[in-house]
Design an enzyme around this catalytic site. Structure first.
Site, PDB file in Angstrom:
ATOM      1  N   LYS A  76       0.887  -1.142   0.083  1.00 39.78           N
ATOM      2  CA  LYS A  76      -0.051   0.083   0.001  1.00 39.78           C
ATOM      3  C   LYS A  76       0.893   1.235  -0.022  1.00 39.78           C
ATOM      4  O   LYS A  76       2.002   1.290   0.740  1.00 39.78           O
ATOM      5  CB  LYS A  76      -0.736   0.146   1.194  1.00 39.78           C
ATOM      6  CG  LYS A  76      -1.899   1.011   1.193  1.00 39.78           C
ATOM      7  CD  LYS A  76      -2.984   1.104   2.302  1.00 39.78           C
ATOM      8  CE  LYS A  76      -3.894   2.178   2.264  1.00 39.78           C
ATOM      9  NZ  LYS A  76      -4.915   2.009   3.586  1.00 39.78           N
ATOM     10  N   SER A 151      -9.919   2.165   2.616  1.00 37.04           N
ATOM     11  CA  SER A 151      -9.003   2.790   1.893  1.00 37.04           C
ATOM     12  C   SER A 151      -7.761   1.918   1.010  1.00 37.04           C
ATOM     13  O   SER A 151      -7.348   2.427   0.109  1.00 37.04           O
ATOM     14  CB  SER A 151      -8.078   3.929   2.578  1.00 37.04           C
ATOM     15  OG  SER A 151      -7.360   3.062   3.616  1.00 37.04           O
ATOM     16  N   SER A 175     -10.285  -0.028   6.964  1.00 35.13           N
ATOM     17  CA  SER A 175      -9.615  -0.113   5.429  1.00 35.13           C
ATOM     18  C   SER A 175      -8.993  -1.206   4.840  1.00 35.13           C
ATOM     19  O   SER A 175      -8.493  -1.318   3.704  1.00 35.13           O
ATOM     20  CB  SER A 175      -8.668   1.351   5.528  1.00 35.13           C
ATOM     21  OG  SER A 175      -9.617   2.179   5.220  1.00 35.13           O
TER      22      SER A 175
HETATM   23  N1  GLN Z   1     -13.430   4.776   5.812  1.00 37.75           N
HETATM   24  C1  GLN Z   1     -12.785   5.249   7.044  1.00 37.75           C
HETATM   25  C2  GLN Z   1     -12.412   6.457   7.115  1.00 37.75           C
HETATM   26  O1  GLN Z   1     -12.729   7.187   5.907  1.00 37.75           O
HETATM   27  C3  GLN Z   1     -11.712   4.441   7.621  1.00 37.75           C
HETATM   28  C4  GLN Z   1     -10.727   4.457   6.865  1.00 37.75           C
HETATM   29  C5  GLN Z   1      -9.538   3.608   7.243  1.00 37.75           C
HETATM   30  O2  GLN Z   1      -9.436   2.594   7.601  1.00 37.75           O
HETATM   31  N2  GLN Z   1      -8.199   4.129   6.794  1.00 37.75           N
HETATM   32  O3  GLN Z   1     -11.714   7.315   7.769  1.00 37.75           O
END
Ligand code: GLN
Length: 483
Positions: A76, A151, A175
């Protein structure tokens, strides 16, 4: 070969049936062919990957092979990797070549794994659809009209489309698990403090945790064996004895107590997801598990609490991006203050700015007690709910996401709808608990459904055992999108 498990790939390398250079070349070729359609990678650097593969081949020839030596891993783009562009999905870091390796990258390098490329992601890991990336949206290999989740959507898409055998992700509110669910793969967010956050670009430090994404629970266990361990450069890294996460994979499940929180099975879950989850639970009954009703009374508060605390921490973490030290700098400005303003106005996207505004607001004088302190107290209660539940069950199960993958553009203009994607996952981050998602079928439009497994602190080996036994008896994790 693209469908091989890590064990199979490692065996092929050990027996010299293939070299790491050959294996890496095959995956690079597949990325060249498929990435234009899925946009799962931000950076592919064939020369760098092949240099690592040659190094791995020399290690293997010298009899110094570890389990992951020579195996390609997609990283990532939140993990700093020396000499690699490391963007975090943002214009702000669109020119940032990292001068050092993250703790996680270091571990993969030491074991001789090959970095096959840096995967696309929501900007600074803020999002649930990968649509906030400066580098454009990622597509779901099961249906190009659908989002891959976020994400870590690039990593999920890369593994689902077999552009990489395994990948890394990070999970602040869901995410790793939500994109794994939406792309029909497996993913685990370990207990907070298990995987080093050193060199993992910070979003909300008390919630962020790295973890693996893969085709199966067995592969996740073997990845965790490499990724975990104490790192003194991360102040919240835990000093614990090294464990083998694959040690319990083959244990039978008889006597397992699965907690079903009534709040997760109330309204909110779409009927196609509900059906797939019910079938998965039936499978667990067949494997000898017993279902226990539990309650997590404060879980409906997890999204509001998360959206106070995560932006608060983000507003502080992101203050370092000021155009002075690294990354993007605006071209036009009169003085220092205007340079800061223009750099941040141009370098950050809309979602990141929204979080910085919310975070700055809840931390400001007069609102701090009403929002930030209140949210911290509720966080404690949310964690306590889990502790109470785990006196009555070994693991908790439910859906990973309330619905299957949605279409691109469907939720991008409605932040609240987008935030609700993490309704089942964010509580585990607030509590610091491990959570994982495994594929358990298909819902509407033949899009994948993920089962969420939440365990008590440090119960990853047990959770992986529970997931592996299911995968030995079903074949959802072996289904491959038509591409
Ligand atoms: N969808 C959540 C956010 O937008 C979690 C994102 C994540 O876990 N990095 O903050």
């Amino acid at each position: 070969m693209f469908n091989d498990s890590l064990k199979q790939l490692s065996k092929r390398l050990a027996s010299r049936e293939i070299s790491s250079v050959e294996l890496t070349t095959e995956f690079l070729e597949r990325i060249r062919q498929l990435n234009p359609r899925y946009n799962a990678f931000i950076t592919v650097d064939e020369e760098k990957s092949l240099a690592q593969a040659r190094h791995a081949d020399r290690k293997i020839a010298a009899g110094e092979m570890d389990f992951l030596t020579g195996i390609p891993v997609a990283q990532k783009d939140i993990f700093c990797a020396e000499g690699w562009l490391t963007t975090c999905g943002s214009r702000m870091l669109s020119n940032f070549v990292s001068p050092y390796d993250a703790g996680v990258i270091e571990r993969f390098n030491q074991t001789g794994a090959v970095n096959i490329g840096k995967t696309n992601m929501d900007e600074f890991a803020m999002g649930s659809s990968n649509e906030t990336s400066y580098f454009g949206p990622v597509r779901n290999p099961w249906d190009v009209a659908a989002v891959p989740g976020g994400s870590s959507g690039g990593s999920a898409s890369a593994v689902a489309a077999r552009m990489a055998p395994v990948a890394t992700g990070t999970d602040t509110g869901g995410s790793i698990r939500q994109p794994a669910a939406l792309c029909g793969i497996s993913g685990i967010k370990p207990t907070y403090g298990t995987v080093s956050r050193y060199g993992m670009i910070a979003f909300a430090s008390s919630l962020d945790q790295g973890g693996p994404m893969a085709k199966s629970a067995e592969d996740l266990a073997l990845m965790l064996n490499v990724m975990t361990g104490f790192d003194e450069r991360d102040s919240t890294s835990l000093q614990r004895e090294k464990e083998d996460y694959a040690r319990d994979l083959d244990k039978p499940l008889s006597g397992l107590r699965i907690g079903l929180p009534k709040e997760y099975f109330a309204e909110g879950m779409s009927s196609d997801v509900e059906k797939a989850i019910a079938q998965a639970l039936d499978e667990y009954r067949k494997l000898g598990a017993e279902m226990v009703d539990v309650s997590l009374p404060n879980s409906p508060l997890s999204i509001p609490v998360y959206y106070v605390l995560a932006p608060a921490e983000a507003s502080s973490n992101l203050s370092r991006f000021d155009g002075v030290r690294y990354g993007y700098r605006a071209q036009h400005y009169q003085d220092l203050a205007e340079m800061y303003r223009n750099t941040r106005a141009e370098g950050f996207g809309a979602e990141v700015k929204r979080r910085i505004l919310i975070g700055t607001y809840v931390l400001s004088h007069g609102y701090y007690d009403a929002y930030y302190i209140k949210a911290q107290k509720l966080r404690r209660l949310i964690a306590q709910d889990f502790s109470d539940a785990f006196t009555r069950c070994d693991v908790i199960m439910g859906p990973t996401a309330p619905a299957v993958a949605f279409d691109l553009g469907e939720k991008s203009s409605d932040p609240i709808q987008m935030y609700l994607s993490d309704i089942y996952t964010s509580a585990t981050n607030l509590a610091g608990l491990p959570g994982m998602s495994i594929p358990v079928g298909f819902g509407d439009k033949m899009r994948p459904v993920g089962l969420h497994i939440i365990g008590d602190y440090f119960s990853e080996a047990r959770m992986l055992n529970i997931a592996h036994q299911y995968q030995l008896n079903t074949d959802w994790h072996l289904r491959i999108p038509q591409i």
